[in-house]
Design an enzyme around this catalytic site. Structure first.
Site, short mmCIF file in Angstrom:
data_model
loop_
_atom_site.label_atom_id
_atom_site.label_comp_id
_atom_site.label_asym_id
_atom_site.label_seq_id
_atom_site.Cartn_x
_atom_site.Cartn_y
_atom_site.Cartn_z
N GLY A 38 0.86 -1.19 0.00
CA GLY A 38 0.00 0.00 0.00
C GLY A 38 0.89 1.23 0.00
N LEU A 39 1.06 1.82 -1.19
CA LEU A 39 2.01 2.94 -1.31
C LEU A 39 1.28 4.26 -1.55
CD1 LEU A 39 4.75 1.09 -3.42
CD2 LEU A 39 4.65 1.40 -0.94
N SER A 47 -0.70 6.99 14.31
CA SER A 47 -1.32 8.31 14.25
C SER A 47 -0.30 9.39 13.96
CB SER A 47 -2.01 8.64 15.58
OG SER A 47 -2.52 9.95 15.52
N HIS A 74 -8.24 6.65 20.62
CA HIS A 74 -7.50 7.88 20.28
C HIS A 74 -8.34 8.74 19.33
CE1 HIS A 74 -5.11 10.10 17.29
NE2 HIS A 74 -4.20 10.30 18.22
N ASN A 75 -8.90 8.10 18.32
CA ASN A 75 -9.69 8.85 17.34
C ASN A 75 -10.98 9.39 17.95
OD1 ASN A 75 -7.67 8.04 15.61
ND2 ASN A 75 -9.05 7.59 13.94
N GLY A 131 -0.95 11.47 10.81
CA GLY A 131 -1.18 11.96 9.46
C GLY A 131 0.05 11.74 8.57
N ASN A 171 -6.55 1.84 10.14
CA ASN A 171 -7.55 2.01 11.21
C ASN A 171 -8.57 0.88 11.14
OD1 ASN A 171 -6.68 4.33 12.53
ND2 ASN A 171 -7.64 5.69 11.04
N LYS A 222 -14.96 9.00 8.95
CA LYS A 222 -14.70 7.68 8.34
C LYS A 222 -15.17 6.53 9.22
CE LYS A 222 -10.76 9.07 5.55
NZ LYS A 222 -10.07 9.97 6.49
N GLU A 227 -10.04 12.35 19.65
CA GLU A 227 -9.76 13.35 18.58
C GLU A 227 -11.06 14.04 18.14
OE1 GLU A 227 -7.25 11.81 15.28
OE2 GLU A 227 -8.89 12.37 13.96
N LYS A 233 -6.03 2.78 19.24
CA LYS A 233 -6.09 3.79 18.18
C LYS A 233 -7.52 4.27 17.95
CE LYS A 233 -4.88 6.60 14.96
NZ LYS A 233 -5.59 6.59 13.76
C1 6PG Z 1 -4.57 10.00 12.96
C2 6PG Z 1 -5.94 10.30 12.45
C3 6PG Z 1 -6.22 9.51 11.22
C4 6PG Z 1 -7.35 10.06 10.38
C5 6PG Z 1 -8.69 9.94 11.01
C6 6PG Z 1 -9.68 10.89 10.44
O1 6PG Z 1 -4.51 9.62 14.12
O2 6PG Z 1 -3.60 10.17 12.23
O3 6PG Z 1 -6.89 9.99 13.42
O4 6PG Z 1 -6.40 8.18 11.61
O5 6PG Z 1 -7.08 11.37 10.03
O6 6PG Z 1 -9.13 8.64 10.79
O7 6PG Z 1 -10.92 10.45 10.81
P1 6PG Z 1 -12.27 10.99 10.25
O8 6PG Z 1 -12.16 11.03 8.76
O9 6PG Z 1 -13.26 10.00 10.73
O10 6PG Z 1 -12.42 12.36 10.85
#
Ligand code: 6PG
Length: 472
Positions: free
Chosen positions: A10-11, A129, A186-187, A131, A103, A261, A190, A183
């Site tokens: 997966g690139l 995590s 974590h989200n 980005g 994820n 997502k 977030e 994770k």
């Molecule tokens: C991370 C982010 C990453 C992603 C999210 C966005 O930790 O790097 O959480 O996993 O940006 O999944 O999530 P949504 O699209 O659901 O906001």
């Protein structure tokens, strides 16, 4: 043929960046993607002097790896992971290790662990995590599952992860699918923090009439102090971004419909499933859902017009209170997410080391903040803390800020500015810190109409009453 230390399938941007990060740290890496263009471009983007190989087929990819093979999947969660596993597992040998760094839903990981184990292969779920930039320069990495497999990976993970005070932002998160679970939470956190920041923004722009330049200054000041965090920092920068297509700022041209997502929703579903109260995360999820109903909101806003907002007399004080409210509500969002991890650890026998979770979230990840250092200290004192709000030092912070949270929630309520996250967080705090909740009445009602029974405060046992109705 030279055998490479690691393989990445997966690139896309995340996969490529993680691959380059591994290579930059002195490991040789082979990459594969169904998109031949991505494979062709791979070598050109690598740091000179590093060993990176793009492979044209899965067979070439597998034979380019030393054994036991260590293969990281960076493909979208869900069916693509099963599709890759279906193609690659027949090519692998006993003892090879496959690491899913997407994820993925933790129950899918449990299933895959069992499926691969039946073929004498190791499978691990690993949260990553940070980005695109994090993947390239140092993410926070949350591996879990097979300890034997983890031991093979640990030196590489420590090398490529973010560092805080020289310590790597990666650690073993527990058994089974603990890495994906951590994770996911974590989200969820977030989502909650992003919701709260958006409400603070709304209060400042509508309540105190701050423009984007002033908002930039406020967030800049916040980021320089106790609120220092990745999400405050990027929000600061967003207020400075000019629009390419108009004269104004980009943020003002972005449609107010939030995407998602699914990881936030999973967090909420999980909390409901195992019985943990995380209302700030729940409200953040549902608030994104509500935002998507733009047309209806426009219609309703015309039907229910709002009174004029009463601007606060002292703008500076108002900004300070909003900042303190945001800080405290953020702290309580972490408290909810961490409480979910505590319960999940028992429920699924993950054995999640909470102290390590907050330690590795201090750098690299989206929810990194200086606040996590305080949680780390709390868990260092008591690794079994069920809720960080019960920690003495944390309670001092809470007591210091709670009146700001109340005033900010009240300001939003009295001016008709939506404060879903702020108000819910305050409500959670008040319920969590109340010795005697009014649910005795709910128990009475349940027993009244359904003979559901109740417990008493003065004696052991389970009771049912034939309630006197108005008819007897
Ligand atoms: C991370 C982010 C990453 C992603 C999210 C966005 O930790 O790097 O959480 O996993 O940006 O999944 O999530 P949504 O699209 O659901 O906001």
């Amino acid at each position: 043929m030279e055998r490479h230390n690691y393989g990445v399938i997966g690139l896309g941007v995340m996969g490529r960046n993680l691959l380059y990060n591994i290579a930059d740290n002195g490991f040789s890496v082979a990459g594969f993607d169904l998109d031949v263009e991505k494979v062709k471009e791979l070598h050109a983007g690598a740091t000179p002097g590093t060993t990176v190989l793009g492979t044209a087929s899965l067979e070439d990819f597998v034979s380019a790896l030393e054994t036991p093979r260590k293969i990281i999947l960076m493909v979208p969660a869900g069916k693509p992971v099963d599709a890759v596993l279906g193609s690659i597992t027949p090519l692998l040998s006993k003892g090879d290790i496959v690491i899913d760094a997407g994820n993925s839903y933790f129950k899918d990981t449990d299933r895959r662990i069992a499926e691969l184990a039946s073929k004498d292969l190791h499978f691990m779920g690993m949260g990553v995590s940070g980005g695109e930039q994090g993947a390239r320069r140092g993410p926070s990495i949350m591996p879990g599952g097979d300890l034997q497999a983890f031991n093979h990976l640990q030196p590489m993970l420590e090398a490529i992860s973010a560092k805080v005070d020289g310590e790597a932002c990666t650690a073993y998160m527990g058994k089974g699918s603990a890495g994906n679970y951590v994770k996911m939470v974590h989200n969820g956190i977030e989502y909650a923090i992003m919701q709260l920041i958006s409400e603070a923004y709304d209060l400042l722009r509508k309540g105190a009439n701050l423009n984007n330049d002033q908002l930039y200054q406020v967030f800049k000041t916040w980021n320089e102090g106790e609120m220092n965090s990745f999400l405050i920092e990027i929000t600061r920068d967003i207020f400075q971004q000019k629009d390419d297509l108009t004269d104004g700022y980009l943020v003002d041209q972005i449609l107010d419909k939030a995407g998602a997502k699914g990881t936030g929703k999973w967090t909420s579903e999980q909390a409901m499933e195992i019985g943990v109260s995380i209302p700030t995360i729940d409200i953040a999820v549902t608030s994104r859902i509500l935002s998507a109903y733009k047309d209806e909101r426009v219609q309703a806003s015309q039907l229910y017009s709002k009174n004029e907002i009463s601007t606060p007399e002292n703008t500076e004080l108002f900004i300070k209170e909003v900042g303190d409210a945001l800080y405290l509500a953020t702290l309580i969002s972490y408290a909810q997410g961490l409480a979910l991890l505590v319960k999940a650890s028992e429920e699924y026998k993950f054995e999640i080391p909470l102290k390590d979770v907050v330690k590795i979230w201090r750098g690299g990840c989206i929810i990194r903040s200086v606040l996590l250092e305080k949680f780390y200290q709390a868990y260092s004192k008591d690794k079994n803390l069920s809720n960080i709000l019960l920690d003495k030092a944390i309670s001092e912070i809470v007591k210091d800020k709670i009146s700001s949270l109340r005033k900010t929630a009240a300001f939003a309520a009295s001016n008709g500015i939506s404060g879903l996250g702020i108000q819910t967080t305050l409500g959670y705090f008040d319920a969590y810190t109340t010795e005697s909740l009014p649910v005795n009445l709910i128990q009475a009602q349940r027993d009244y109409f359904g003979a559901h029974t109740y417990q008493r405060i003065d004696r052991e046992g389970v009771f049912h009453t034939s309630w006197k109705t108005s008819n007897n």
